[in-house]
Design a protein around this motif. Structure first.
Motif, mmCIF file in Angstrom:
data_model
loop_
_atom_site.group_PDB
_atom_site.id
_atom_site.type_symbol
_atom_site.label_atom_id
_atom_site.label_comp_id
_atom_site.label_asym_id
_atom_site.label_seq_id
_atom_site.Cartn_x
_atom_site.Cartn_y
_atom_site.Cartn_z
ATOM 1 N N MET A 78 37.781 28.217 37.008
ATOM 2 C CA MET A 78 38.031 29.123 37.761
ATOM 3 C C MET A 78 37.172 29.943 38.883
ATOM 4 O O MET A 78 36.727 30.831 37.543
ATOM 5 N N ILE A 131 42.088 30.340 45.241
ATOM 6 C CA ILE A 131 41.314 30.044 44.244
ATOM 7 C C ILE A 131 40.250 29.010 44.423
ATOM 8 O O ILE A 131 40.740 27.800 45.124
ATOM 9 N N GLU A 132 38.860 29.868 43.939
ATOM 10 C CA GLU A 132 37.818 29.125 44.540
ATOM 11 C C GLU A 132 37.723 28.473 42.990
ATOM 12 O O GLU A 132 37.658 28.904 41.496
ATOM 13 N N LEU A 133 37.088 26.710 43.190
ATOM 14 C CA LEU A 133 37.184 26.124 42.213
ATOM 15 C C LEU A 133 36.377 25.566 41.945
ATOM 16 O O LEU A 133 35.074 25.932 43.688
ATOM 17 N N GLY A 174 38.849 24.302 45.940
ATOM 18 C CA GLY A 174 39.806 25.473 45.764
ATOM 19 C C GLY A 174 41.134 25.309 46.652
ATOM 20 O O GLY A 174 41.799 23.752 47.001
#
Length: 330
Positions: free
Chosen positions: A194, A213-215, A220
């Motif tokens: 993440m 949440i960034e992916l 995300g």
């Protein structure tokens, strides 16, 4: 109080008719956060260095405290934190303070992680940490029980050529003993590494917790927990966009309406259904690139928004805005 990423700390005592710069004589021009002690309105905590990951980012020199409403400040340590995301004061005991420090952007080390003081900032203990490139970018206190904390770690490193805005040490962590011990919560969260994460606890129903949440690859989503952050359910694929989540990726709960959440973004986003859908509420005459929101304690329709163009206020639930043109910020 208005904290500016590249322009000091400002105060108004007449609802914005006039403003005074109150931090010009101290060690930083870049401010990451400002917090009013909930038990004493004259005690002001300032974290220096903005918590974004751009090449243009301004760094700071630690934590400051005022005991007289901003007339004077004293430096309280963590001088090599460089980027402080949030400061929280225990509502039961003003001597207990938590500082979420992201740490240096361009180098490893420094003061990074979650720090706690039990003596009003005279000394600090690092209570949550990971590797040399990992700091804490958000922390929340359960309003029913301040021993319960949820904090977010963020692994990042910038070079001239690129930004590594995530890694295996990014995650969501929970403590039930005031930060003495922690465990990482993973049930329902993405299984991949993440990036930048933000969290918010509902003031109306504190068992409800939200996360953005960034992916990898600027993907995300927005997630919601109904059991105090123990398990998570994805609500949508939405994350902050523009130049990337590193520049935004913060969320706030509406203190007057359950399941209404605001998210920092190029255009200010608001969800009224717990993150499943959202609307752009910037309006035609408001500047973009949003970073901060303030709410009125009793008026549910009053909203203050801080963006790259300065400060805007709305008295009709963000339908229209008035620009604070007398505040010289960009």
């Amino acid at each position: 109080y208005v904290a500016a990423g590249s322009g000091n700390l400002w105060k108004t005592v007449n609802a914005g008719t006039t403003w005074s710069p109150i931090f010009e004589e101290y060690g930083s021009y870049s401010i990451g956060c400002v917090t009013i002690d909930p038990s004493s309105r004259h005690t002001i905590w300032v974290g220096t260095g903005e918590d974004v990951g751009g090449r243009h980012v301004g760094y700071g020199d630690g934590v400051y405290r005022s005991l007289d409403g901003g007339l004077s400040f004293q430096k309280m340590g963590l001088g090599d934190s460089e980027h402080i995301a949030k400061i929280l004061v225990d509502p039961r005991d003003a001597r207990v303070i938590y500082v979420a420090a992201q740490g240096p952007l361009w180098a490893p080390g420094g003061s990074r992680g979650l720090y706690k003081s039990v003596d009003g900032g005279q000394s600090w203990e690092q209570i949550l940490a990971a590797g040399a490139y990992t700091g804490v970018t958000d922390v929340e206190i359960d309003p029913r029980n301040p021993e319960i904390l949820i904090a977010v770690t963020h692994q990042r490193h910038r070079t001239v050529a690129s930004l590594v805005n995530g890694g295996p040490e990014s995650g969501i962590h929970k403590s039930t003993d005031g930060g003495r011990t922690w465990r990482e919560v993973t049930k329902g969260l993405p299984g991949e590494e993440m990036g930048k994460i933000a969290i918010a606890i509902s003031p109306q129903q504190p068992d409800t917790v939200y996360a953005t949440i960034e992916l990898d690859g600027r993907t995300g989503g927005f997630l919601r927990s109904a059991d105090g952050g123990e398990t998570w359910k994805k609500q949508s694929d939405f994350i902050s966009g523009g130049t990337g989540p590193h520049y935004y990726q913060e969320i706030w709960c509406d203190p007057h309406r359950f399941d209404v959440i605001y998210q920092a973004n190029v255009r200010l986003a608001r969800s009224e259904d717990g993150g499943k859908t959202r609307d752009d509420i910037d309006g035609k005459t408001k500047h973009v690139d949003n970073h901060a929101i303030g709410f009125h304690p009793t008026d549910p329709d009053f909203v203050l928004v801080g963006c790259d163009g300065g400060v805007y206020r709305s008295s009709d639930y963000a339908k229209t805005y008035a620009f604070c043109a007398n505040l010289p910020l960009t």
